[in-house]
Enzyme design. Sequence first.
Site, PDB file in Angstrom:
ATOM      1  N   CYS A  47      53.751  29.161  37.789  1.00  0.00           N
ATOM      2  CA  CYS A  47      52.719  29.487  36.938  1.00  0.00           C
ATOM      3  C   CYS A  47      52.727  28.495  35.754  1.00  0.00           C
ATOM      4  O   CYS A  47      52.375  28.922  34.668  1.00  0.00           O
ATOM      5  CB  CYS A  47      52.420  30.821  36.577  1.00  0.00           C
ATOM      6  N   LEU A  86      47.204  39.238  43.876  1.00  0.00           N
ATOM      7  CA  LEU A  86      48.007  39.522  43.151  1.00  0.00           C
ATOM      8  C   LEU A  86      49.418  39.590  43.923  1.00  0.00           C
ATOM      9  O   LEU A  86      49.398  39.744  45.053  1.00  0.00           O
ATOM     10  CB  LEU A  86      47.776  40.789  42.253  1.00  0.00           C
ATOM     11  N   ALA A  87      50.462  39.060  43.469  1.00  0.00           N
ATOM     12  CA  ALA A  87      51.768  38.966  44.460  1.00  0.00           C
ATOM     13  C   ALA A  87      52.729  39.794  43.461  1.00  0.00           C
ATOM     14  O   ALA A  87      52.952  39.595  42.249  1.00  0.00           O
ATOM     15  CB  ALA A  87      52.305  37.659  44.359  1.00  0.00           C
ATOM     16  N   ALA A  97      52.833  37.939  39.996  1.00  0.00           N
ATOM     17  CA  ALA A  97      51.935  37.009  39.475  1.00  0.00           C
ATOM     18  C   ALA A  97      50.501  37.633  39.825  1.00  0.00           C
ATOM     19  O   ALA A  97      50.402  38.338  40.848  1.00  0.00           O
ATOM     20  CB  ALA A  97      52.106  35.618  39.970  1.00  0.00           C
ATOM     21  N   ILE A  98      49.491  36.991  38.758  1.00  0.00           N
ATOM     22  CA  ILE A  98      48.204  37.228  39.122  1.00  0.00           C
ATOM     23  C   ILE A  98      47.338  36.012  39.199  1.00  0.00           C
ATOM     24  O   ILE A  98      47.535  35.155  38.164  1.00  0.00           O
ATOM     25  CB  ILE A  98      47.579  38.316  38.310  1.00  0.00           C
TER      26      ILE A  98
END
Length: 152
Positions: free
Chosen positions: A87, A70-71, A56-57
Amino acid sequence: MLHPILSLRALGLGARRYIKGLESAMIQMAAFHGMNAWPGDPGETSMWVGVRKIGAIAVRISFEFTCHWLAFNIDPNLRYFKQIMSCGITRKQVTSLRREVGDGVELPAGEVIHDQLVECLARTLGFTDVEFRDDSECGNSIGAAAAAAPQS
């Protein structure tokens, strides 16, 4: 999870190119571990393996400096993701590096994977050197990695 704090002006990047760089870094990271990943559909600024979200960002840009994160999911307990709407996307599952490579594959330590992701991001943004520092060397700054300025 990475928290890049960068000057987009100094890098000569706009917001869109920066986000594409974050996506590219996660694609490289996935490929490094034998996975084929890609950005999501329009409006899904995340990284996907099949229909499962692996990264994810979240970006905030203020005065041309980036913040947020970011992940890239390494090995979280995926049961927790059944209780949240990641999200805001309800029709797809969340996955992890551990799930995608399988139980029979030994993953490097989380710190090693973190460093690999930093190197992927540095390469994507055009940095020539990455210097890793112990947290105690960083003082009050956020993060433990510093990258040399890109060469023009």
